[in-house]
Enzyme design. Structure first.
Site, PDB file in Angstrom:
ATOM      1  N   LYS A  77       0.643  -1.263   0.029  1.00  0.00           N
ATOM      2  CA  LYS A  77      -0.142  -0.003  -0.029  1.00  0.00           C
ATOM      3  C   LYS A  77       0.894   1.176   0.028  1.00  0.00           C
ATOM      4  O   LYS A  77       0.445   2.304   0.627  1.00  0.00           O
ATOM      5  CB  LYS A  77      -0.908  -0.009   1.223  1.00  0.00           C
ATOM      6  CG  LYS A  77      -1.733  -1.256   1.249  1.00  0.00           C
ATOM      7  CD  LYS A  77      -2.380  -1.658  -0.084  1.00  0.00           C
ATOM      8  CE  LYS A  77      -3.513  -0.721  -0.455  1.00  0.00           C
ATOM      9  NZ  LYS A  77      -3.994  -0.935  -1.806  1.00  0.00           N
ATOM     10  N   SER A  78       1.853   1.210  -0.723  1.00  0.00           N
ATOM     11  CA  SER A  78       2.642   2.213  -1.197  1.00  0.00           C
ATOM     12  C   SER A  78       2.902   2.606  -2.327  1.00  0.00           C
ATOM     13  O   SER A  78       3.958   3.395  -2.782  1.00  0.00           O
ATOM     14  CB  SER A  78       4.020   2.222  -0.348  1.00  0.00           C
ATOM     15  OG  SER A  78       3.841   1.860   1.015  1.00  0.00           O
ATOM     16  N   GLY A  79       1.968   2.805  -3.317  1.00  0.00           N
ATOM     17  CA  GLY A  79       2.022   3.227  -4.426  1.00  0.00           C
ATOM     18  C   GLY A  79       2.214   2.167  -5.642  1.00  0.00           C
ATOM     19  O   GLY A  79       2.605   2.582  -6.737  1.00  0.00           O
ATOM     20  N   THR A  80       2.060   0.796  -5.151  1.00  0.00           N
ATOM     21  CA  THR A  80       2.436  -0.285  -6.039  1.00  0.00           C
ATOM     22  C   THR A  80       1.541  -0.259  -7.527  1.00  0.00           C
ATOM     23  O   THR A  80       2.287  -0.407  -8.550  1.00  0.00           O
ATOM     24  CB  THR A  80       2.329  -1.572  -5.239  1.00  0.00           C
ATOM     25  OG1 THR A  80       2.812  -1.653  -4.115  1.00  0.00           O
ATOM     26  CG2 THR A  80       2.748  -2.655  -6.126  1.00  0.00           C
ATOM     27  N   THR A  81       0.510  -0.103  -7.232  1.00  0.00           N
ATOM     28  CA  THR A  81      -0.409  -0.416  -8.536  1.00  0.00           C
ATOM     29  C   THR A  81       0.099   0.988  -9.486  1.00  0.00           C
ATOM     30  O   THR A  81       0.119   0.806 -10.685  1.00  0.00           O
ATOM     31  CB  THR A  81      -1.920   0.177  -8.123  1.00  0.00           C
ATOM     32  OG1 THR A  81      -2.406  -0.826  -7.055  1.00  0.00           O
ATOM     33  CG2 THR A  81      -2.759  -0.388  -9.405  1.00  0.00           C
ATOM     34  N   HIS A 142       7.714  -7.242  -2.581  1.00  0.00           N
ATOM     35  CA  HIS A 142       7.614  -6.516  -1.284  1.00  0.00           C
ATOM     36  C   HIS A 142       9.046  -6.786  -0.467  1.00  0.00           C
ATOM     37  O   HIS A 142       8.979  -6.417   0.678  1.00  0.00           O
ATOM     38  CB  HIS A 142       6.511  -6.577  -0.459  1.00  0.00           C
ATOM     39  CG  HIS A 142       5.111  -6.056  -0.919  1.00  0.00           C
ATOM     40  ND1 HIS A 142       5.141  -5.042  -1.582  1.00  0.00           N
ATOM     41  CD2 HIS A 142       3.906  -6.659  -1.082  1.00  0.00           C
ATOM     42  CE1 HIS A 142       3.811  -4.717  -2.009  1.00  0.00           C
ATOM     43  NE2 HIS A 142       3.035  -5.988  -1.730  1.00  0.00           N
ATOM     44  N   LYS A 299      -8.292   5.784  -2.924  1.00  0.00           N
ATOM     45  CA  LYS A 299      -8.372   7.320  -2.824  1.00  0.00           C
ATOM     46  C   LYS A 299      -7.212   7.958  -3.386  1.00  0.00           C
ATOM     47  O   LYS A 299      -7.364   8.743  -4.440  1.00  0.00           O
ATOM     48  CB  LYS A 299      -8.622   8.044  -1.318  1.00  0.00           C
ATOM     49  CG  LYS A 299      -9.810   7.652  -0.906  1.00  0.00           C
ATOM     50  CD  LYS A 299      -9.884   8.698   0.431  1.00  0.00           C
ATOM     51  CE  LYS A 299     -11.303   8.393   0.987  1.00  0.00           C
ATOM     52  NZ  LYS A 299     -11.519   9.416   2.398  1.00  0.00           N
ATOM     53  N   GLY A 300      -6.100   7.273  -3.310  1.00  0.00           N
ATOM     54  CA  GLY A 300      -4.789   7.708  -4.212  1.00  0.00           C
ATOM     55  C   GLY A 300      -4.447   9.208  -3.639  1.00  0.00           C
ATOM     56  O   GLY A 300      -3.837   9.897  -4.562  1.00  0.00           O
TER      57      GLY A 300
END
Length: 334
Positions: A77-81, A142, A299-300
């Site tokens: 959850k640190s901008g992977t996508t 990760h 949300k981004g």
């Protein structure tokens, strides 16, 4: 939640595919109950679900890096996508021009299906042949720096590392975890106060987050040609500038002509949260591991932690940030 959905949602939380070797190792490791309702095990200083621990072990044994490889590294959850979408579009911009006539892979494929997740692939398919991937091979993980396969460290492959303000990362993972957690895990059993306490002690998936970030931070300073380090906040503030820097780092910098033609902005726009989150492929359906596609597009934002964390919980994380990153030279914008 039905039993059928349960069996897929928890692909990386179960133990159906564990080998006897992994089971024997796990029996000797420190163990904690995780936020997601599954046990976590500490290996080489980091906490993992048993499934992803097996994936890590197999990756360490079998993965052979090539000098041309590009490996994207994040904590969950640190901008992977977003990072996957940007780098895929960047590296493949001649093969898949942007804008395209509606045939760009991102328009009909979730970013997570375009780049294999190393420990996830090795858990589900231990014999997977990575040599069949197009060159340069694009992958993500990760895995902490200290736990990377030796071939990754010794080769000339490139690592792009993205981290995020720990408060935003925690909140994003907290909400994401609710889409994955086992049915019996409730807020009463594992309230957010308890989750923050565990997070600050480093007892979270792929945690301690502090060590994960600092290992790559120091690696990037020691060998900036090997490791590119960026924060989600930097990427959010100046996506075009950062994308240009990533391109130079990967040896595929934009030409003056491409810059004049607006190619940088076109990739940024295609990969924006607004663009990707509105695509049908990212609003409907599930990935093979059972996670709903829309779960990756909450949300981004930056600073979104304020909607979830109380002042006291935010202060608890802030104190930990100050303690852990003191003297490193690394700062996070709030």
């Amino acid at each position: 939640m039905s039993s059928s959905s349960s069996s897929t949602v928890h692909a990386f939380l179960g133990d159906e595919l564990l080998t006897q070797e992994t089971r024997d190792l796990i029996s000797s490791l420190p163990k904690e109950k995780g936020w997601l309702g599954s046990e976590m095990y500490q290996f080489q200083g980091y906490w993992h679900t048993q499934a992803l621990l097996q994936g890590l072990l197999t990756c360490q044994k079998r993965f052979e890096a090539k000098d041309s490889d590009i490996i994207l590294v994040t904590s969950p959850k640190s901008g992977t996508t977003w990072l996957k979408a940007l780098v895929f579009s960047l590296v493949n911009r001649h093969k898949f021009p942007v804008p395209s006539s509606g045939n760009h892979p991102l328009l009909f494929t979730n970013p997570h299906l375009l780049l294999p997740f190393l420990e996830g692939v090795y858990y589900k398919t231990p014999e997977f042949d990575f040599t069949g991937l197009p060159i340069p091979r694009l992958m993500n993980t990760h895995i902490a720096h200290r736990s990377l396969p030796e071939s990754v460290k010794s080769s000339s492959c490139k690592i792009v590392y993205c981290c995020r303000n720990p408060k935003d990362m925690f909140v994003s993972f907290w909400h994401f975890g609710k889409t994955l957690a086992r049915e019996e895990t409730t807020d009463a059993e594992f309230p957010i106060e308890k989750a923050v306490e565990a997070f600050c002690k480093g007892k979270s998936m792929s945690g301690p987050l502090w060590d994960h970030i600092l290992e790559y931070w120091y690696a990037s300073r020691e060998d900036p040609n090997k490791v590119f380090f960026v924060t989600y906040e930097e990427l959010k503030k100046q996506p075009g500038v950062v994308l240009g820097r990533i391109a130079e780092f990967l040896g595929c910098g934009f030409t003056d002509e491409e810059i004049v033609q607006g190619k940088v902005e076109e990739i940024v726009n295609l990969c924006s949260f607004e663009s990707l989150s509105n695509l049908e492929v990212n609003r409907q359906g599930k990935l093979p591991n059972g996670t709903e596609s829309k779960a990756f597009f909450r949300k981004g934002e930056t600073g979104g932690w304020r909607d979830t964390l109380s002042e006291s919980l935010a202060a608890e994380i802030d104190r930990t940030i100050e303690e852990k990153f003191h003297g490193s030279g690394l700062k996070f914008s709030s």
